[in-house]
Design an enzyme around this catalytic site. Structure first.
Site, mmCIF file in Angstrom:
data_model
loop_
_atom_site.group_PDB
_atom_site.id
_atom_site.type_symbol
_atom_site.label_atom_id
_atom_site.label_comp_id
_atom_site.label_asym_id
_atom_site.label_seq_id
_atom_site.Cartn_x
_atom_site.Cartn_y
_atom_site.Cartn_z
ATOM 1 N N TYR A 72 0.953 -1.277 -0.090
ATOM 2 C CA TYR A 72 -0.090 -0.030 0.069
ATOM 3 C C TYR A 72 0.935 1.407 -0.039
ATOM 4 C CZ TYR A 72 -3.638 3.176 1.143
ATOM 5 O OH TYR A 72 -4.694 4.122 0.812
ATOM 6 N N PHE A 124 -7.440 20.126 -25.631
ATOM 7 C CA PHE A 124 -7.896 18.599 -25.775
ATOM 8 C C PHE A 124 -8.880 18.742 -24.832
ATOM 9 C CE2 PHE A 124 -8.214 14.482 -24.398
ATOM 10 C CZ PHE A 124 -8.187 13.842 -25.917
ATOM 11 N N THR A 125 -9.955 17.964 -25.391
ATOM 12 C CA THR A 125 -11.282 17.784 -24.824
ATOM 13 C C THR A 125 -11.105 17.754 -23.110
ATOM 14 O OG1 THR A 125 -11.249 15.486 -25.077
ATOM 15 C CG2 THR A 125 -12.390 16.717 -26.696
ATOM 16 N N ASP A 215 1.493 19.374 -21.811
ATOM 17 C CA ASP A 215 0.848 18.151 -22.060
ATOM 18 C C ASP A 215 1.726 17.371 -22.634
ATOM 19 O OD1 ASP A 215 -0.606 15.987 -22.877
ATOM 20 O OD2 ASP A 215 -2.293 16.964 -22.931
ATOM 21 N N LYS A 258 -0.448 6.533 -24.160
ATOM 22 C CA LYS A 258 -0.114 6.789 -25.563
ATOM 23 C C LYS A 258 1.627 6.594 -25.608
ATOM 24 C CE LYS A 258 -4.007 9.365 -25.156
ATOM 25 N NZ LYS A 258 -4.632 9.402 -24.212
ATOM 26 N N ARG A 383 -13.757 13.977 -34.849
ATOM 27 C CA ARG A 383 -12.982 15.297 -34.304
ATOM 28 C C ARG A 383 -13.417 16.634 -34.795
ATOM 29 N NH1 ARG A 383 -10.492 13.429 -29.124
ATOM 30 N NH2 ARG A 383 -13.038 13.591 -28.953
ATOM 31 N N PHE A 450 -19.371 13.892 -27.043
ATOM 32 C CA PHE A 450 -18.960 13.316 -27.937
ATOM 33 C C PHE A 450 -19.186 11.669 -27.638
ATOM 34 C CE2 PHE A 450 -14.580 12.737 -26.283
ATOM 35 C CZ PHE A 450 -14.675 13.744 -25.889
HETATM 36 N N1 F0G Z 1 -4.165 14.934 -23.539
HETATM 37 C C1 F0G Z 1 -4.192 14.589 -24.718
HETATM 38 C C2 F0G Z 1 -3.350 15.234 -25.658
HETATM 39 C C3 F0G Z 1 -5.032 13.375 -24.956
HETATM 40 O O1 F0G Z 1 -4.895 12.978 -26.316
HETATM 41 C C4 F0G Z 1 -5.420 12.590 -24.118
HETATM 42 C C5 F0G Z 1 -6.377 11.555 -24.187
HETATM 43 C C6 F0G Z 1 -5.520 13.317 -22.722
HETATM 44 C C7 F0G Z 1 -4.684 14.301 -22.429
HETATM 45 C C8 F0G Z 1 -6.266 12.472 -21.435
HETATM 46 O O2 F0G Z 1 -5.662 11.441 -21.208
HETATM 47 O O3 F0G Z 1 -7.464 9.692 -21.683
HETATM 48 O O4 F0G Z 1 -5.328 9.075 -20.320
HETATM 49 O O5 F0G Z 1 -7.265 10.639 -19.586
HETATM 50 N N2 F0G Z 1 -6.588 11.333 -25.348
HETATM 51 C C9 F0G Z 1 -7.475 10.057 -25.857
HETATM 52 C C10 F0G Z 1 -7.747 10.024 -27.148
HETATM 53 C C11 F0G Z 1 -8.778 9.808 -25.178
HETATM 54 O O6 F0G Z 1 -8.102 9.306 -27.744
HETATM 55 O O7 F0G Z 1 -7.042 11.130 -28.040
HETATM 56 P P1 F0G Z 1 -6.408 10.173 -20.607
#
Ligand code: F0G
Length: 459
Positions: A72, A124-125, A215, A258, A383, A450
């Site tokens: 832990y 980014f979303t 990022d 990624k 997108r 989305f």
């Molecule tokens: N920043 C970037 C540039 C991303 O592409 C993503 C996720 C995140 C942050 C968030 O990270 O998913 O680990 O919480 N991108 C995925 C995509 C979902 O399909 O592009 P996460």
């Protein structure tokens, strides 16, 4: 003669794919409300929805799982991860999270206050969601070329320093929470920033005490483009360029799903011990104890190995980006409108140009992704205007200039023949694009719509 980008690995284990008929796929996409996020993966042949968490781990990573220390507190696996992040990214303070958005949540809550402004290169979303959720306003300061799918600018991820300075002048440096600087900008098509630009932005911000938070989710792919395109870096290794990138920042959020070659995980890494202390206080409330955060010991073990593997040789990223380029070039050759230059993690189809008969309010990219799925079982992702969501103040659609379908290539998963199948399908759909109907919402979720929105063809 040019030499191939062929993979620096061979296949040891295979996973059978399901093959479906066109009739089955028509039913499946209707049941999924014409949203590829709502398809079952059993109904998908080649899954290019995302490169996130879809990588194939190496034999070394699979064996690392067995070494996971599930204590832990103070797990050995955590300290291995700390060392890997320090060696490869150069940050000493590590806050491990369950994935990227966990890190974004903590960073946004710590640095953004109500009324603050967060300039960034496109958005980014989930990143923007957390910035707004913390009371901030995101302002896009990416160069104009990033919004032009056909611009051949080699560094479409660059920040426009004049735009940044205008935002700082308007609001004052103390209202700028931080600059949110994404490497290899996802929504722009996987487009890199140059090292020169990263250095300039950091110098400008440091003079004004504005933190720069990367990022760094796809920083390795960005490093590859710097090596290939930016004068003076052609003889540097990817590992060295990555350290040069992170050196010009105060910290980073990373989705380890990624570049880092694992299926789950992420982290926030910073230099400032005081910021790290505050981040750990939040971590224990929202993720888990500070020595595992959101991950099991075995996940941290596999992640530490993945972080080292991604830069151990330049061959890995060369073949990874090479495969994306192979698919992209096949489409360019036929004349299919795509975002150029071809990006690092996927090929982005220009749905606005492919479906000129559909207005953006008829969701052309959403409709194109559904049509490609029906044609071949290849799953891509919208997108465009659906992903962009609505302005929280006015309730109007954000209207992005880019209306794209992303065909994202998982790392170390598919072969060149899969890429051929994808290209053939996209070309087939492109040749009959005028038959594709627009879509309308039947269900629109209020947040990050989305993911779960449902649609029907406009009658
Ligand atoms: N920043 C970037 C540039 C991303 O592409 C993503 C996720 C995140 C942050 C968030 O990270 O998913 O680990 O919480 N991108 C995925 C995509 C979902 O399909 O592009 P996460």
């Amino acid at each position: 003669m040019t030499r191939s980008w062929a993979e620096p690995w061979k296949i040891k284990m295979v996973e059978p794919l399901s093959m479906t008929t066109r009739d089955q796929r028509e039913d499946a996409i209707r049941d999924a409300g014409y949203n590829t996020f709502l398809l079952r993966s059993d109904d998908v042949y080649i899954d290019l929805l995302t490169d996130s968490g879809t990588s194939a781990m190496s034999d070394r990573q699979w064996s690392a799982l067995m070494l996971g220390d599930e204590a832990y507190a103070g797990a050995r696996s955590f300290y291995k991860l700390v060392e890997a992040v320090s060696d490869v990214y150069g940050y000493e303070e590590l806050i491990p999270t369950h994935q990227g958005r966990g890190a974004e949540h903590i960073l946004s809550q710590l640095l953004i206050g109500p009324g603050d402004v967060v300039p960034g290169n496109m958005y980014f979303t989930t990143t923007r969601y957390h910035q707004e959720h913390a009371g901030g306003t995101f302002v896009d300061v990416i160069i104009d070329e990033a919004h032009d799918p056909s611009s051949m600018h080699p560094f479409k991820g660059n920040i426009d320093l004049d735009k940044l300075a205008a935002v700082v002048d308007e609001h004052g440096a103390d209202r700028i929470a931080y600059v949110s600087f994404e490497t290899n900008v996802n929504m722009a098509g996987g487009q890199p920033a140059s090292l020169a630009n990263i250095k300039d932005v950091y110098a400008y911000c440091s003079e004004r005490d504005i933190p720069v938070m990367l990022d760094a989710t796809r920083a390795v792919e960005n490093a590859y483009f710097i090596q290939q395109r930016e004068a003076g870096h052609e003889n540097s290794s990817i590992a060295d360029i990555l350290l040069e990138i992170t050196k010009h920042s105060d910290g980073a959020t990373v989705s380890s799903k990624k570049d880092n070659l694992v299926n789950i995980g992420g982290f926030l890494a910073v230099r400032d011990p005081e910021l790290a202390r505050r981040a750990r206080a939040m971590l224990v409330a929202f993720e888990g104890l500070h020595t595992y955060g959101g991950m099991a010991g075995r996940d941290m073990e596999a992640l530490a190995e993945g972080i080292r593997e991604m830069v151990a040789t330049d061959d890995h990223v060369r073949s990874r980006v090479g495969q994306v380029g192979y698919l992209g070039e096949a489409l360019v050759k036929y004349g299919v409108p795509v975002v150029t230059p071809i990006g690092g993690h996927g090929v982005f189809l220009d749905a606005a140009a492919i479906l000129p008969h559909l207005p953006q309010e008829a969701f052309p990219a959403q409709a194109l992704a559904a049509a490609i799925y029906v044609d071949s079982g290849v799953r891509g992702m919208e997108r465009g205007i659906v992903s962009a969501g609505r302005d929280p103040e006015t309730g109007d659609h954000h209207v992005p200039k880019l209306e794209l379908v992303r065909l994202t290539i998982p790392r170390r998963v598919y072969t060149q023949s899969h890429m051929d199948v994808v290209a053939e399908s996209v070309i087939e759909v492109y040749d009959h694009a005028e038959d594709i109907q627009g879509l309308e919402f039947t269900y629109e979720p209020p947040e990050l719509r989305f993911f779960q929105a449902r649609f029907q063809p406009i009658s």
